[in-house]
Enzyme design. Structure first.
Site, short mmCIF file in Angstrom:
data_model
loop_
_atom_site.label_atom_id
_atom_site.label_comp_id
_atom_site.label_asym_id
_atom_site.label_seq_id
_atom_site.Cartn_x
_atom_site.Cartn_y
_atom_site.Cartn_z
N LYS A 13 0.83 -1.21 0.00
CA LYS A 13 0.00 0.00 0.00
C LYS A 13 0.87 1.26 0.00
CE LYS A 13 -1.87 -1.19 3.97
NZ LYS A 13 -1.16 -2.44 4.25
N ARG A 88 -8.99 0.97 9.95
CA ARG A 88 -8.55 -0.41 10.16
C ARG A 88 -9.55 -1.17 11.03
NH1 ARG A 88 -2.78 0.40 9.58
NH2 ARG A 88 -1.64 -1.55 9.66
N ARG A 122 11.78 -6.43 4.22
CA ARG A 122 11.69 -4.96 4.12
C ARG A 122 12.77 -4.30 4.98
NH1 ARG A 122 6.11 -2.01 5.22
NH2 ARG A 122 6.24 -3.12 7.19
N ARG A 155 12.11 -2.60 10.73
CA ARG A 155 11.09 -2.17 11.69
C ARG A 155 10.91 -3.24 12.75
NH1 ARG A 155 5.94 -0.10 8.12
NH2 ARG A 155 4.84 -1.26 9.72
N ARG A 166 0.39 -9.33 13.52
CA ARG A 166 -0.26 -8.34 12.64
C ARG A 166 -1.23 -9.01 11.68
NH1 ARG A 166 4.82 -5.68 10.22
NH2 ARG A 166 3.49 -4.26 9.07
P1 AP5 Z 1 5.01 -1.68 1.76
O1 AP5 Z 1 4.62 -0.80 0.61
O2 AP5 Z 1 5.85 -1.10 2.82
O3 AP5 Z 1 3.70 -2.39 2.36
P2 AP5 Z 1 2.48 -1.79 3.16
O4 AP5 Z 1 1.24 -2.45 2.64
O5 AP5 Z 1 2.50 -0.29 3.14
O6 AP5 Z 1 2.84 -2.39 4.59
P3 AP5 Z 1 2.92 -1.75 6.05
O7 AP5 Z 1 3.70 -2.71 6.91
O8 AP5 Z 1 3.43 -0.35 6.04
O9 AP5 Z 1 1.46 -1.79 6.43
P4 AP5 Z 1 0.85 -2.04 7.76
O10 AP5 Z 1 -0.54 -1.79 7.39
O11 AP5 Z 1 1.08 -3.29 8.48
O12 AP5 Z 1 1.64 -1.04 8.73
P5 AP5 Z 1 1.40 0.47 9.10
O13 AP5 Z 1 2.67 1.18 8.96
O14 AP5 Z 1 0.18 0.98 8.42
O15 AP5 Z 1 5.74 -2.98 1.13
C1 AP5 Z 1 6.23 -4.02 1.95
C2 AP5 Z 1 7.54 -4.57 1.36
O16 AP5 Z 1 7.28 -5.20 0.10
C3 AP5 Z 1 8.61 -3.48 1.07
O17 AP5 Z 1 9.87 -4.01 1.34
C4 AP5 Z 1 8.44 -3.19 -0.44
O18 AP5 Z 1 9.66 -2.76 -1.03
C5 AP5 Z 1 8.00 -4.54 -0.96
N1 AP5 Z 1 7.05 -4.44 -2.06
C6 AP5 Z 1 5.98 -3.60 -2.15
N2 AP5 Z 1 5.29 -3.83 -3.29
C7 AP5 Z 1 5.93 -4.85 -3.93
C8 AP5 Z 1 5.69 -5.56 -5.16
N3 AP5 Z 1 4.63 -5.25 -5.94
N4 AP5 Z 1 6.55 -6.54 -5.51
C9 AP5 Z 1 7.62 -6.86 -4.71
N5 AP5 Z 1 7.89 -6.22 -3.53
C10 AP5 Z 1 7.05 -5.24 -3.15
O19 AP5 Z 1 1.01 0.32 10.65
C11 AP5 Z 1 1.97 -0.04 11.62
C12 AP5 Z 1 1.30 -0.10 12.98
O20 AP5 Z 1 0.76 1.19 13.33
C13 AP5 Z 1 0.11 -1.05 13.11
O21 AP5 Z 1 0.52 -2.38 13.33
C14 AP5 Z 1 -0.61 -0.44 14.33
O22 AP5 Z 1 0.04 -0.74 15.54
C15 AP5 Z 1 -0.45 1.05 14.07
N6 AP5 Z 1 -1.56 1.58 13.26
C16 AP5 Z 1 -1.46 2.10 11.99
N7 AP5 Z 1 -2.65 2.47 11.54
C17 AP5 Z 1 -3.55 2.19 12.53
C18 AP5 Z 1 -4.96 2.31 12.64
N8 AP5 Z 1 -5.69 2.82 11.64
N9 AP5 Z 1 -5.54 1.92 13.78
C19 AP5 Z 1 -4.81 1.42 14.80
N10 AP5 Z 1 -3.48 1.25 14.77
C20 AP5 Z 1 -2.85 1.62 13.63
#
Ligand code: AP5
Length: 208
Positions: A13, A88, A122, A155, A166
């Site tokens: 995403k 979420r 990652r 991370r 997660r």
């Molecule tokens: P990446 O683009 O980083 O993936 P992502 O979907 O953005 O994953 P995140 O880990 O950032 O999402 P998340 O939802 O778990 O965490 P968030 O930061 O929101 O890609 C991942 C990897 O794959 C990278 O290495 C990239 O290079 C590679 N890649 C990407 N696309 C590719 C492709 N097409 N082909 C090959 N490789 C590829 O949240 C973190 C924490 O914050 C949560 O756990 C929670 O504690 C808190 N939090 C955040 N939002 C909320 C909420 N709304 N409510 C409550 N708690 C929240």
């Protein structure tokens, strides 16, 4: 264009949002990035959520909703935004519906096995915010950010135990949003298992 990017952790995403924000000239608002910035800056919010993020659990709804409301009230979000990682939970979606009407919800679909490979490989650069992958998107010099020259780190929540938690949290609390937005006629599914350029092309096709 008011968009939500939905999908499991590691679906890509953030990677697609980073490129889509340049194409559509709208800000990329990632709740995960906002929480990580608060942790790095050691703010009161950062201290409150640090252990929650490391474990992979969700931050309480009221804290998250308040933070997003404040961010959406900033001037750059007036004409649209990409919300990445929010909502979420169903209560978060209901709170969002009270303040804005969304145009589209893009749901990035991918298998659990692929998510684990993407998250465990990652690496991120804290200062520049750039995201790499050991295999699919490596930096030019191993372990060093191409843009800022800083060392890359993993991370805390990309370590094995937190990844599995997660994924469980996603299934229990976030996956129900797929049905919620489908019933509202907002949902567009995109196969996120393909290459970054293919997923971006598909996203552009869907959004027009
Ligand atoms: P990446 O683009 O980083 O993936 P992502 O979907 O953005 O994953 P995140 O880990 O950032 O999402 P998340 O939802 O778990 O965490 P968030 O930061 O929101 O890609 C991942 C990897 O794959 C990278 O290495 C990239 O290079 C590679 N890649 C990407 N696309 C590719 C492709 N097409 N082909 C090959 N490789 C590829 O949240 C973190 C924490 O914050 C949560 O756990 C929670 O504690 C808190 N939090 C955040 N939002 C909320 C909420 N709304 N409510 C409550 N708690 C929240």
């Amino acid at each position: 264009m008011k968009l939500v990017f939905l999908g499991p952790p590691g679906a890509g995403k953030g990677t697609i949002a980073q490129q889509a924000k340049e194409i559509y000239h709208i800000p990329h608002i990632s709740t995960g990035d906002l929480f990580r910035a608060a942790i790095n800056n050691e703010t009161a919010l950062g201290k409150k959520v640090k252990a929650i993020l490391a474990s992979g659990d969700l931050v309480p709804d009221e804290v998250t909703i308040e933070m997003v409301k404040e961010r959406l009230a900033e001037a750059d979000a007036t004409n649209g935004f990409i919300l990445d990682g929010f909502p979420r939970t169903i209560p978060q979606a209901e709170a969002l519906a009270k303040i804005i009407e969304l145009d589209n919800v893009i749901n990035f679909t991918i298998s659990q096995e692929q998510v684990i490979r993407r998250l465990s490989g990652r690496r991120i650069a804290k200062q520049s915010g750039k995201v790499y992958h050991l295999v699919w998107n490596p930096p030019k010099v191993e372990g060093i950010c191409d843009e800022s020259g800083e060392p890359l780190i993993q991370r805390d929540d990309d370590k094995e135990g937190a990844i599995l938690n997660r994924l469980e949290v996603y299934e229990a609390q976030t996956a129900p949003l797929i049905d919620y937005y489908d019933k509202l006629g907002k949902l567009k599914n995109i196969d996120a298992s393909k290459s970054v350029s293919d997923v971006l092309a598909e996203t552009k096709k869907v959004l027009g």
